[in-house]
Write an enzyme that holds these catalytic residues in place. Structure first.
Site, PDB file in Angstrom:
ATOM      1  CD  GLU A  44      47.938  30.939  36.956  1.00 16.12           C
ATOM      2  OE1 GLU A  44      47.998  32.301  36.775  1.00 16.12           O
ATOM      3  OE2 GLU A  44      47.392  30.457  38.166  1.00 16.12           O
ATOM      4  CG  ASP A  53      48.873  35.511  35.551  1.00 14.68           C
ATOM      5  OD1 ASP A  53      49.655  36.395  35.164  1.00 14.68           O
ATOM      6  OD2 ASP A  53      48.299  35.499  36.752  1.00 14.68           O
ATOM      7  CD  GLN A  83      44.382  34.625  36.870  1.00 11.53           C
ATOM      8  OE1 GLN A  83      45.536  34.044  36.946  1.00 11.53           O
ATOM      9  NE2 GLN A  83      43.632  34.446  37.942  1.00 11.53           N
ATOM     10  CD  GLU A 120      46.059  35.645  40.500  1.00 11.67           C
ATOM     11  OE1 GLU A 120      45.671  34.509  41.181  1.00 11.67           O
ATOM     12  OE2 GLU A 120      46.910  35.124  39.369  1.00 11.67           O
TER      13      GLU A 120
END
Length: 264
Positions: free
Chosen positions: A146, A181, A207, A243
């Site tokens: 990530e 993300d 995310q 998140e």
């Protein structure tokens, strides 16, 4: 179909950690993720999942000394043995929790890192990811990487989407995927839909959080309904991890998720 997983490290902090599973289920979540499971036994966590009928979606490998500022081991030269131990520990938890994917945090570069230092970290990172992907494949698990923005995590080794895609290309492991993300991408680069489209085949997990404050997804500069619509159009069938840090009590801020099954 949009499937939402609550991140229990950040959400439902008004409850003790083991009580957050039932709080998430009562709020309509079907899955959960969190940073690290290792403070609890796999049996405790498994019981919580079974009692709430939640799916364990994701967690991270042990990050090194978190309190001292370490944020992963995967790119740290000289820490290879510790990284390998962390892979084995994470996979043991993944098996016990029936968790399909684990995230290997890259780690941070030292201050004033030069080109030679970066090259050494990159070589270590690639070797470690090849090892971790092989071990994960033996148990039919997916390993994730990530890009994390350097405002929230200064000197983090993996921070840009193109860098992550190049890592995937060099490692060449079919079970190594991108943890995309949208919040981190927005902070570093923006152009979210184009990044999503370009990288879609490499994405294993998504995310979300509002930007720039990392609160609820309906607060800030990202228009998540358009992104969710594009994900569905592309055929994404994975989980979307929430998140984010609620601005107040978690349930009070869940109105954004009514259309996706959440219950404020």
């Amino acid at each position: 179909m949009i499937r939402l997983a609550a991140n229990l490290t950040m959400m439902f902090n008004e409850h003790a950690f083991m009580d957050r599973f039932s709080a998430a289920a009562e709020a309509g979540f079907k899955g959960v993720e969190y940073l690290f499971p290792y403070a609890y036994s796999a049996r405790e966590l498994r019981d919580a999942l079974e009692q709430t009928q939640l799916t364990q979606v994701l967690f991270n490998l042990p990050p090194g000394d978190w309190e001292a500022g370490e944020r992963g081991l995967a790119s740290l030269p000289g820490r290879e043995a510790e990284f390998r131990d962390s892979v084995i520990q994470a996979l043991q938890y993944a098996e016990a929790l029936d968790c399909p994917q684990i995230h290997a945090m890259a780690g941070v570069l030292p201050d004033q890192a030069n080109a030679s230092t970066r090259a050494e970290h990159e070589a270590t990172y690639l070797r470690n990811l090849r090892y971790a992907a092989r071990e994960a494949a033996k148990l039919d698990r997916t390993l994730l990487i990530e890009p994390i923005n350097r405002r929230d995590m200064p000197n983090y080794f993996l921070s840009r989407q193109a860098q992550a895609m190049e890592v995937l290309r060099q490692v060449e492991a079919p079970n190594l995927k991108l943890q995309f993300d949208l919040y981190h991408c927005q902070v570093m680069e923006g152009d979210l839909i184009r990044h999503l489209e370009k990288q879609f085949d490499a994405i294993g997990h998504v995310q979300v959080a509002g930007a720039p404050e990392r609160h609820e997804p309906d607060v800030g500069e990202i228009h998540y309904p358009a992104l969710f619509e594009r994900l569905e159009a592309l055929g994404y069938d994975g989980w979307i991890g929430c998140e984010y840090r609620p601005a107040g009590k978690t349930r009070d801020g869940l109105g954004w998720g009514r259309d996706y099954g959440l219950v404020p």
